[in-house]
Motif scaffolding. Structure first.
Motif, short mmCIF file in Angstrom:
data_model
loop_
_atom_site.label_atom_id
_atom_site.label_comp_id
_atom_site.label_asym_id
_atom_site.label_seq_id
_atom_site.Cartn_x
_atom_site.Cartn_y
_atom_site.Cartn_z
N ILE A 111 30.65 63.02 39.57
CA ILE A 111 29.82 63.57 38.51
C ILE A 111 28.39 63.63 39.05
O ILE A 111 27.85 62.60 39.46
N ILE A 112 27.81 64.81 39.07
CA ILE A 112 26.50 65.03 39.68
C ILE A 112 25.47 65.34 38.60
O ILE A 112 25.68 66.24 37.78
N GLU A 113 24.36 64.61 38.59
CA GLU A 113 23.35 64.85 37.57
C GLU A 113 22.39 65.95 37.98
O GLU A 113 22.55 66.59 39.01
N ALA A 114 21.37 66.17 37.16
CA ALA A 114 20.48 67.31 37.31
C ALA A 114 19.77 67.37 38.65
O ALA A 114 19.50 68.45 39.18
N ARG A 133 42.85 70.15 39.79
CA ARG A 133 42.13 71.29 39.23
C ARG A 133 41.48 70.92 37.89
O ARG A 133 40.28 71.17 37.68
N GLU A 134 42.25 70.33 36.99
CA GLU A 134 41.71 69.95 35.69
C GLU A 134 40.67 68.84 35.80
O GLU A 134 39.69 68.81 35.06
N LEU A 135 40.89 67.93 36.74
CA LEU A 135 39.93 66.85 36.96
C LEU A 135 38.58 67.40 37.40
O LEU A 135 37.53 67.01 36.87
N CYS A 136 38.59 68.31 38.36
CA CYS A 136 37.34 68.88 38.87
C CYS A 136 36.61 69.66 37.79
O CYS A 136 35.38 69.63 37.71
N LYS A 137 37.35 70.36 36.93
CA LYS A 137 36.73 71.07 35.81
C LYS A 137 36.03 70.07 34.89
O LYS A 137 34.91 70.31 34.42
N SER A 138 36.70 68.96 34.63
CA SER A 138 36.12 67.94 33.74
C SER A 138 34.88 67.31 34.35
O SER A 138 33.89 67.07 33.66
N ALA A 139 34.93 67.04 35.65
CA ALA A 139 33.77 66.46 36.34
C ALA A 139 32.58 67.42 36.29
O ALA A 139 31.44 67.01 36.07
N ARG A 140 32.85 68.71 36.44
CA ARG A 140 31.76 69.70 36.38
C ARG A 140 31.20 69.80 34.97
O ARG A 140 30.00 70.00 34.78
N SER A 145 28.96 66.91 34.41
CA SER A 145 27.74 67.17 35.20
C SER A 145 26.84 68.15 34.45
O SER A 145 25.61 68.00 34.43
N TRP A 146 27.44 69.16 33.83
CA TRP A 146 26.68 70.14 33.04
C TRP A 146 25.97 69.45 31.88
O TRP A 146 24.82 69.73 31.57
N LEU A 147 26.68 68.53 31.22
CA LEU A 147 26.09 67.80 30.10
C LEU A 147 24.92 66.93 30.55
O LEU A 147 24.01 66.64 29.77
N LEU A 148 24.94 66.53 31.82
CA LEU A 148 23.86 65.72 32.38
C LEU A 148 22.67 66.56 32.84
O LEU A 148 21.70 66.03 33.37
N GLY A 149 22.78 67.88 32.66
CA GLY A 149 21.67 68.75 33.02
C GLY A 149 21.83 69.46 34.33
O GLY A 149 20.94 70.19 34.76
N ASN A 150 22.99 69.31 34.98
CA ASN A 150 23.24 70.00 36.25
C ASN A 150 23.62 71.44 35.95
O ASN A 150 24.71 71.71 35.46
N ARG A 151 22.72 72.36 36.24
CA ARG A 151 22.95 73.77 35.92
C ARG A 151 23.21 74.60 37.16
O ARG A 151 22.92 75.79 37.21
N THR A 152 23.79 74.01 38.19
CA THR A 152 24.10 74.75 39.42
C THR A 152 25.26 75.69 39.17
O THR A 152 25.98 75.59 38.18
N SER A 153 25.49 76.61 40.10
CA SER A 153 26.57 77.59 39.94
C SER A 153 27.93 76.91 39.89
O SER A 153 28.88 77.43 39.31
N ASP A 154 28.05 75.72 40.49
CA ASP A 154 29.33 75.01 40.50
C ASP A 154 29.76 74.58 39.11
O ASP A 154 30.92 74.25 38.89
N ALA A 171 29.51 76.50 36.42
CA ALA A 171 29.68 77.69 35.57
C ALA A 171 30.98 77.65 34.78
O ALA A 171 31.02 78.00 33.61
N VAL A 172 32.07 77.22 35.42
CA VAL A 172 33.36 77.17 34.72
C VAL A 172 33.28 76.23 33.53
O VAL A 172 33.77 76.53 32.45
N SER A 173 32.63 75.09 33.72
CA SER A 173 32.52 74.12 32.64
C SER A 173 31.68 74.65 31.51
O SER A 173 31.94 74.38 30.34
N THR A 174 30.64 75.39 31.85
CA THR A 174 29.77 75.95 30.82
C THR A 174 30.56 76.88 29.91
O THR A 174 30.44 76.83 28.69
N ARG A 175 31.40 77.72 30.51
CA ARG A 175 32.20 78.65 29.72
C ARG A 175 33.21 77.89 28.85
O ARG A 175 33.41 78.21 27.69
N SER A 176 33.84 76.88 29.44
CA SER A 176 34.84 76.10 28.70
C SER A 176 34.19 75.41 27.52
O SER A 176 34.72 75.34 26.43
N LYS A 177 33.00 74.86 27.75
CA LYS A 177 32.28 74.11 26.73
C LYS A 177 31.94 75.01 25.54
O LYS A 177 32.10 74.64 24.40
N SER A 178 31.47 76.22 25.87
CA SER A 178 31.06 77.12 24.81
C SER A 178 32.25 77.60 23.97
O SER A 178 32.14 77.84 22.79
#
Length: 273
Positions: free
Chosen positions: A212-215, A242-249, A252-261, A263-270
Protein backbone atom coordinates in the motif's frame (compact mmCIF):
# COMPACT_ATOMS: atom_id res chain seq x y z
CA UNK A 1 17.29 42.34 -6.49
CA UNK A 2 13.76 42.76 -5.13
CA UNK A 3 12.59 40.01 -2.83
CA UNK A 4 9.39 38.41 -3.92
CA UNK A 5 6.71 38.49 -1.25
CA UNK A 6 4.90 35.23 -0.59
CA UNK A 7 1.15 35.50 -0.77
CA UNK A 8 -0.46 34.29 2.45
CA UNK A 9 -3.88 32.65 2.49
CA UNK A 10 -6.61 34.79 4.08
CA UNK A 11 -7.01 34.20 7.80
CA UNK A 12 -10.69 33.42 7.22
CA UNK A 13 -9.80 30.49 4.95
CA UNK A 14 -7.44 29.02 7.53
CA UNK A 15 -10.07 29.40 10.24
CA UNK A 16 -12.66 27.57 8.11
CA UNK A 17 -10.30 24.69 7.29
CA UNK A 18 -9.35 24.34 10.96
CA UNK A 19 -13.01 24.32 11.99
CA UNK A 20 -13.64 21.44 9.57
CA UNK A 21 -10.66 19.46 10.89
CA UNK A 22 -11.63 20.07 14.52
CA UNK A 23 -15.20 18.99 13.82
CA UNK A 24 -14.18 15.74 12.10
CA UNK A 25 -11.64 14.97 14.81
CA UNK A 26 -14.50 15.04 17.32
CA UNK A 27 -16.67 12.65 15.28
CA UNK A 28 -14.82 9.33 14.76
CA UNK A 29 -17.49 7.91 12.43
CA UNK A 30 -17.31 10.92 10.14
CA UNK A 31 -19.85 13.31 8.67
CA UNK A 32 -21.32 13.96 5.25
CA UNK A 33 -20.93 17.21 3.34
CA UNK A 34 -24.34 18.59 4.34
CA UNK A 35 -23.67 17.91 8.02
CA UNK A 36 -20.23 19.53 7.89
CA UNK A 37 -21.60 22.64 6.21
CA UNK A 38 -24.41 22.88 8.78
CA UNK A 39 -22.18 22.31 11.83
CA UNK A 40 -19.46 24.75 10.75
CA UNK A 41 -21.69 27.36 9.12
CA UNK A 42 -19.55 27.22 5.97
CA UNK A 43 -21.25 27.55 2.59
CA UNK A 44 -21.79 24.07 1.11
CA UNK A 45 -19.85 24.71 -2.12
CA UNK A 46 -16.97 26.25 -0.15
CA UNK A 47 -16.95 23.33 2.28
CA UNK A 48 -16.91 20.88 -0.63
CA UNK A 49 -13.91 22.66 -2.15
CA UNK A 50 -11.96 22.49 1.13
CA UNK A 51 -12.95 18.86 1.74
CA UNK A 52 -11.98 17.78 -1.77
CA UNK A 53 -8.54 19.35 -1.42
CA UNK A 54 -7.95 17.86 2.04
CA UNK A 55 -9.00 14.45 0.72
CA UNK A 56 -6.71 14.66 -2.32
CA UNK A 57 -3.79 15.48 -0.02
CA UNK A 58 -4.51 12.53 2.26
CA UNK A 59 -5.63 14.55 5.30
CA UNK A 60 -9.20 13.27 4.99
CA UNK A 61 -10.84 10.26 3.39
CA UNK A 62 -14.39 9.20 2.56
CA UNK A 63 -15.90 5.87 3.48
CA UNK A 64 -18.41 3.90 1.41
CA UNK A 65 -21.24 6.13 2.66
CA UNK A 66 -19.44 9.35 1.66
CA UNK A 67 -18.70 10.25 5.26
CA UNK A 68 -15.57 12.39 5.58
CA UNK A 69 -13.14 11.21 8.26
CA UNK A 70 -9.69 12.15 9.51
CA UNK A 71 -7.10 10.52 7.21
CA UNK A 72 -3.84 8.76 8.00
CA UNK A 73 -1.68 11.73 7.05
CA UNK A 74 -3.37 13.88 9.66
CA UNK A 75 -3.55 11.19 12.35
CA UNK A 76 0.16 10.48 11.89
CA UNK A 77 0.83 13.94 13.26
CA UNK A 78 -0.55 12.55 16.51
CA UNK A 79 0.25 9.12 17.95
CA UNK A 80 1.23 5.99 16.07
CA UNK A 81 -1.76 4.22 17.60
CA UNK A 82 -4.19 6.71 16.07
CA UNK A 83 -2.46 6.28 12.70
CA UNK A 84 -2.95 2.50 12.83
CA UNK A 85 -6.58 2.88 13.87
CA UNK A 86 -7.26 5.33 11.05
CA UNK A 87 -5.51 3.13 8.50
CA UNK A 88 -7.54 0.12 9.63
CA UNK A 89 -10.81 2.06 9.42
CA UNK A 90 -9.94 3.38 5.97
CA UNK A 91 -8.96 -0.05 4.65
CA UNK A 92 -11.76 -2.07 6.28
CA UNK A 93 -14.42 -1.71 3.50
CA UNK A 94 -11.86 -2.68 0.86
CA UNK A 95 -10.76 -5.66 2.95
CA UNK A 96 -14.37 -6.77 3.44
CA UNK A 97 -14.96 -6.65 -0.29
CA UNK A 98 -11.79 -8.67 -0.92
CA UNK A 99 -12.83 -11.30 1.62
CA UNK A 100 -16.24 -11.53 -0.06
CA UNK A 101 -14.64 -12.00 -3.49
CA UNK A 102 -12.11 -14.63 -2.40
CA UNK A 103 -13.81 -16.26 0.58
CA UNK A 104 -10.51 -16.27 2.45
CA UNK A 105 -8.81 -14.41 5.32
CA UNK A 106 -7.61 -10.89 4.56
CA UNK A 107 -4.82 -9.25 6.58
CA UNK A 108 -3.52 -5.70 6.97
CA UNK A 109 -0.04 -5.05 8.37
CA UNK A 110 2.67 -2.44 8.80
CA UNK A 111 6.44 -2.76 9.04
CA UNK A 112 8.13 -2.26 12.42
CA UNK A 113 11.88 -2.58 12.00
CA UNK A 114 12.42 -6.02 10.48
CA UNK A 115 9.08 -7.35 11.74
CA UNK A 116 5.56 -7.29 10.35
CA UNK A 117 2.79 -6.24 12.75
CA UNK A 118 -0.77 -7.30 11.96
CA UNK A 119 -3.11 -4.36 12.61
CA UNK A 120 -6.32 -5.85 11.20
CA UNK A 121 -7.49 -9.36 10.28
CA UNK A 122 -10.78 -10.37 8.64
CA UNK A 123 -11.14 -14.13 9.04
CA UNK A 124 -12.62 -16.47 6.48
CA UNK A 125 -15.91 -18.21 7.19
CA UNK A 126 -14.33 -21.62 6.56
CA UNK A 127 -13.90 -23.84 9.62
CA UNK A 128 -10.40 -24.86 8.51
CA UNK A 129 -8.39 -21.65 8.75
CA UNK A 130 -5.30 -19.97 10.18
CA UNK A 131 -6.07 -17.59 13.04
CA UNK A 132 -3.67 -14.65 13.25
CA UNK A 133 -4.06 -12.31 16.20
CA UNK A 134 -4.07 -8.55 15.70
CA UNK A 135 -0.78 -7.26 17.12
CA UNK A 136 1.14 -10.42 16.17
CA UNK A 137 4.75 -9.98 15.03
CA UNK A 138 6.53 -12.06 12.39
CA UNK A 139 9.92 -11.62 10.65
CA UNK A 140 9.20 -9.80 7.39
CA UNK A 141 11.04 -12.33 5.21
CA UNK A 142 8.63 -15.11 6.25
CA UNK A 143 5.50 -13.30 5.03
CA UNK A 144 4.10 -12.03 1.77
CA UNK A 145 3.12 -8.85 3.62
CA UNK A 146 6.68 -8.20 4.73
CA UNK A 147 8.28 -8.99 1.39
CA UNK A 148 5.76 -6.76 -0.40
CA UNK A 149 6.61 -3.83 1.87
CA UNK A 150 10.38 -4.28 1.89
CA UNK A 151 10.53 -4.71 -1.88
CA UNK A 152 8.74 -1.35 -2.20
CA UNK A 153 11.24 0.63 -0.11
CA UNK A 154 12.63 3.32 -2.43
CA UNK A 155 15.64 4.41 -0.35
CA UNK A 156 18.59 2.07 -1.17
CA UNK A 157 20.43 2.97 2.05
CA UNK A 158 17.39 2.20 4.20
CA UNK A 159 16.84 -1.08 2.37
CA UNK A 160 20.43 -2.24 2.82
CA UNK A 161 20.41 -1.25 6.49
CA UNK A 162 17.23 -3.25 7.04
CA UNK A 163 18.55 -6.32 5.21
CA UNK A 164 21.79 -6.20 7.20
CA UNK A 165 19.80 -6.73 10.41
CA UNK A 166 18.13 -9.96 9.28
CA UNK A 167 19.06 -13.11 11.20
CA UNK A 168 17.42 -16.00 9.41
CA UNK A 169 15.36 -18.41 11.49
CA UNK A 170 13.18 -21.19 10.09
CA UNK A 171 9.51 -21.07 11.10
CA UNK A 172 8.30 -23.52 8.41
CA UNK A 173 9.69 -25.78 5.70
CA UNK A 174 9.67 -23.06 3.06
CA UNK A 175 11.26 -20.26 5.12
CA UNK A 176 13.97 -18.27 3.31
CA UNK A 177 17.32 -19.13 4.83
CA UNK A 178 19.85 -16.78 3.21
CA UNK A 179 20.21 -13.21 1.95
CA UNK A 180 20.85 -14.21 -1.67
CA UNK A 181 17.51 -15.98 -1.96
CA UNK A 182 15.74 -13.14 -0.17
CA UNK A 183 17.14 -10.51 -2.54
CA UNK A 184 16.16 -12.67 -5.51
CA UNK A 185 12.58 -12.88 -4.24
CA UNK A 186 12.41 -9.15 -3.56
CA UNK A 187 13.45 -8.48 -7.16
CA UNK A 188 10.59 -10.68 -8.38
CA UNK A 189 8.14 -8.84 -6.11
CA UNK A 190 9.19 -5.50 -7.60
CA UNK A 191 8.50 -6.77 -11.11
CA UNK A 192 5.11 -8.37 -10.45
CA UNK A 193 3.91 -5.94 -7.72
CA UNK A 194 2.91 -8.67 -5.27
CA UNK A 195 4.67 -11.18 -3.02
CA UNK A 196 4.02 -14.86 -2.41
CA UNK A 197 4.47 -16.90 0.75
CA UNK A 198 4.42 -20.64 0.05
CA UNK A 199 4.45 -22.26 3.52
CA UNK A 200 7.25 -19.89 4.60
CA UNK A 201 5.66 -18.57 7.79
CA UNK A 202 3.34 -21.44 8.71
CA UNK A 203 3.31 -25.00 7.39
CA UNK A 204 0.27 -25.71 5.25
CA UNK A 205 -0.57 -22.04 4.60
CA UNK A 206 -0.07 -19.89 1.51
CA UNK A 207 -0.37 -16.11 1.33
CA UNK A 208 -0.19 -13.44 -1.36
CA UNK A 209 0.52 -9.82 -0.36
CA UNK A 210 0.67 -6.42 -2.05
CA UNK A 211 2.06 -3.06 -0.89
CA UNK A 212 0.00 0.00 0.00
CA UNK A 213 1.65 3.21 -1.21
CA UNK A 214 0.74 6.61 0.23
CA UNK A 215 0.66 9.99 -1.49
CA UNK A 216 4.42 10.62 -1.27
CA UNK A 217 5.19 7.37 -3.08
CA UNK A 218 6.44 5.55 0.02
CA UNK A 219 5.18 2.19 1.22
CA UNK A 220 3.11 2.49 4.40
CA UNK A 221 1.46 -0.93 4.79
CA UNK A 222 0.49 -4.11 2.97
CA UNK A 223 -2.61 -6.24 2.49
CA UNK A 224 -2.69 -10.00 2.00
CA UNK A 225 -4.91 -13.03 1.41
CA UNK A 226 -4.08 -16.18 3.35
CA UNK A 227 -5.52 -19.70 3.11
CA UNK A 228 -4.61 -23.35 3.64
CA UNK A 229 -2.78 -24.89 0.67
CA UNK A 230 -5.70 -27.26 0.08
CA UNK A 231 -7.82 -24.23 -0.90
CA UNK A 232 -5.10 -21.88 -2.12
CA UNK A 233 -4.24 -24.04 -5.11
CA UNK A 234 -2.10 -22.91 -8.07
CA UNK A 235 -5.14 -22.27 -10.24
CA UNK A 236 -6.40 -19.67 -7.75
CA UNK A 237 -3.17 -17.64 -7.71
CA UNK A 238 -4.04 -15.47 -10.79
CA UNK A 239 -7.45 -14.42 -9.43
CA UNK A 240 -6.22 -13.90 -5.88
CA UNK A 241 -3.23 -11.80 -6.97
CA UNK A 242 -5.31 -9.74 -9.41
CA UNK A 243 -8.01 -8.87 -6.87
CA UNK A 244 -5.42 -8.29 -4.16
CA UNK A 245 -3.48 -5.78 -6.27
CA UNK A 246 -6.71 -3.94 -7.12
CA UNK A 247 -7.50 -3.70 -3.41
CA UNK A 248 -4.01 -2.46 -2.56
CA UNK A 249 -4.29 0.24 -5.23
CA UNK A 250 -7.69 1.28 -3.93
CA UNK A 251 -6.39 1.73 -0.39
CA UNK A 252 -3.42 3.64 -1.82
CA UNK A 253 -5.91 5.89 -3.63
CA UNK A 254 -7.73 6.53 -0.35
CA UNK A 255 -4.38 7.56 1.15
CA UNK A 256 -4.01 10.25 -1.51
CA UNK A 257 -1.91 8.34 -4.05
CA UNK A 258 -3.21 9.66 -7.36
CA UNK A 259 -0.67 8.02 -9.68
CA UNK A 260 -1.76 6.30 -12.89
CA UNK A 261 -1.35 2.92 -11.16
CA UNK A 262 -4.40 3.69 -9.03
CA UNK A 263 -6.70 4.42 -11.97
CA UNK A 264 -8.44 1.04 -11.81
CA UNK A 265 -9.19 1.52 -8.13
CA UNK A 266 -10.54 5.00 -8.73
CA UNK A 267 -13.05 3.67 -11.24
CA UNK A 268 -14.05 0.77 -8.97
CA UNK A 269 -14.48 3.12 -6.02
CA UNK A 270 -16.73 5.49 -7.93
CA UNK A 271 -18.95 2.65 -9.17
CA UNK A 272 -19.63 1.32 -5.68
CA UNK A 273 -20.77 4.66 -4.34
Amino acid sequence: MTKRKMKSPPVGVIRKVLSILELLDSVPNGLQLNQIAEETGINKSTAHRFLSHLESEGYLFRDGHSNYMVGTKLSRLGSGASFQATLSKLARPVMENLRKLTGETVNLAILDGIDVIYIDVLETGHTFRLVTQIGSHLPFYTTSLGKAMVASITDPARLEELLSRVEFESTATGTIKNIARLKKQLAVVRRQHYAFDDEEAVAGVRCVGAPIIEANGEVVAAISISAPVVRFTNDRVPMFSRELCKSAREISWLLGNRTSDTAVSTRSKSKRR
